[in-house]
Scaffold this motif. Sequence first.
Motif, short mmCIF file in Angstrom:
data_model
loop_
_atom_site.label_atom_id
_atom_site.label_comp_id
_atom_site.label_asym_id
_atom_site.label_seq_id
_atom_site.Cartn_x
_atom_site.Cartn_y
_atom_site.Cartn_z
N GLU A 277 0.87 -1.18 0.00
CA GLU A 277 0.00 0.00 0.00
C GLU A 277 0.90 1.23 0.00
OE1 GLU A 277 -4.02 1.62 2.21
OE2 GLU A 277 -2.64 0.37 3.35
N VAL A 278 1.21 1.70 -1.19
CA VAL A 278 2.11 2.84 -1.38
C VAL A 278 1.56 3.72 -2.50
CG1 VAL A 278 4.26 1.82 -0.51
CG2 VAL A 278 3.52 1.31 -2.84
N ARG A 279 1.94 5.01 -2.46
CA ARG A 279 1.40 5.91 -3.49
C ARG A 279 2.38 7.03 -3.82
NH1 ARG A 279 -3.17 9.76 -0.64
NH2 ARG A 279 -2.38 9.69 1.49
N PRO A 280 2.24 7.60 -5.02
CA PRO A 280 3.07 8.75 -5.39
C PRO A 280 2.62 10.00 -4.65
CG PRO A 280 1.50 8.24 -7.14
CD PRO A 280 1.35 7.17 -6.11
N LEU A 281 3.58 10.68 -4.03
CA LEU A 281 3.24 11.85 -3.23
C LEU A 281 4.12 13.06 -3.52
CD1 LEU A 281 2.75 10.01 0.18
CD2 LEU A 281 0.97 11.30 -1.00
N LEU A 282 5.37 12.82 -3.90
CA LEU A 282 6.34 13.90 -4.04
C LEU A 282 6.63 14.20 -5.51
CD1 LEU A 282 8.84 12.81 -1.26
CD2 LEU A 282 7.11 14.60 -1.11
N PRO A 283 7.18 15.38 -5.80
CA PRO A 283 7.54 15.71 -7.18
C PRO A 283 8.43 14.65 -7.80
CG PRO A 283 7.74 17.65 -5.79
CD PRO A 283 7.47 16.50 -4.87
N GLY A 284 8.14 14.30 -9.05
CA GLY A 284 8.91 13.28 -9.75
C GLY A 284 8.41 11.87 -9.56
N GLU A 285 7.52 11.66 -8.59
CA GLU A 285 6.98 10.33 -8.36
C GLU A 285 5.77 10.08 -9.25
OE1 GLU A 285 8.37 9.92 -3.67
OE2 GLU A 285 6.23 9.88 -4.17
N THR A 286 5.78 8.95 -9.93
CA THR A 286 4.64 8.54 -10.76
C THR A 286 4.15 7.19 -10.27
OG1 THR A 286 6.05 7.35 -12.34
CG2 THR A 286 5.65 9.71 -12.77
#
Length: 305
Positions: A277-286
Motif C-alpha cells: 500500500e504505497v502511493r506517489p506523493l512527491l515531485p517526480g513520483e509517478t
Amino acid sequence: MRASIYEFMKVGIVHFKAFPEVVNGTGPVVETLRRIAEDDFFTAVEVGWIKDIKQRTEAAQLLKIAHMEVCYACQPAIFSQKLNLNSFDSGERKRAIKQVFNCLKEASDLGAVAVRIPAGKDPGPERREEAKKLLVDSLAQICEYAREMGDPAITLKIFDRDIDKESLIGHFRDAFDIARELRSSYPKFGLLADLSHFPLLREKPEEALPLVKDYLMAFHIGNCVMNDRRHPLYGDLQPRFGVEDGEIDTKDVSAYFRLLTDMGLIGPEKRPVLSAEVRPLLPGETSELILANAKRVIKEAWALA
C-alpha cells in the motif's frame, strides 16, 4: 528465502493508492486497473469504491480475465464521508453500516473474496469499551449481510490511535477483543495487520502479532513518516519505500516476511493476500515508479528473509 514467494502468499497491490486519481470512485478506474492486471508480478489486487456500474462491470471482467484474486476495501467510501461504525449517534452508525452494505454489493459485483473495513474514531479511554461494543454490533450486522453477498471474508484493518486516522482499532489488544467476540459466530471474520502502522502505534510486530495470531487473515506492507510533525509526509500517507525520514524500507519488510513465516501466518498451507500500500506523493513520483519501487523491495526483501 529459497522458496518462491508465491508459495507463501498472494502478492497484491492496493489499486487506489498506486493510482490515487481513482480513490473517490471515479476517474480512469478500468485503465489504471488494467496496468496492474497486465503485470504478472501481482497475483492479487485490492480495489475500492467504483461508483459507475459500467466501469464496475468492465473492471470485473478485466480481473476475471487476468485471473487475479480480488479484495475490496471500504476505506475510500468510509473515510471520504467521515462515517463511523462505532458512533454513539445511532443515525450516524446506521449510515455507516448502510454504506458498508453498499460496498458489499460492489464487492460481489467485482468477484471479491474479502472485504476490508476500518473502525471509526476512538472516543478516548473513558468511552472506549462502549465504542468497542457498538463496533462489534455493527460488524455482526455486516457479517450477516455478507453471507447474502457471496460470503466474502470480512477483515478489520488495524490503524493508528492518535496520529492520523485516530481509530478505535487501534492497538492490537483492542483488535483482539473485537475478533474474539466475533469469530465464534462468524468464522470468516478476521484482522489485517499493516507493517506501516506499527510505528504509528508505537508497537513492534514481534510483540503485537502473537496477541492476535489466531485471527490474522491478511497483511499489508507500506511506509510512514512519524518523527517530525512538520514533515510534509507526516502521518499515515503511505509514501514509497525508502523515502527520506521514512520508517520502513527493505530490511524491515524482510524482517516482517521472516516473522510471518516463522509464526506460520504465511506459507503453502495458507497463502494469504499480502499487499503493498504505497502511493506517489512527491515531485517526480509517478504511479509506474511507485509500483516498480514496491516490486523491487518485495523481491529483495524476500530474497533476504
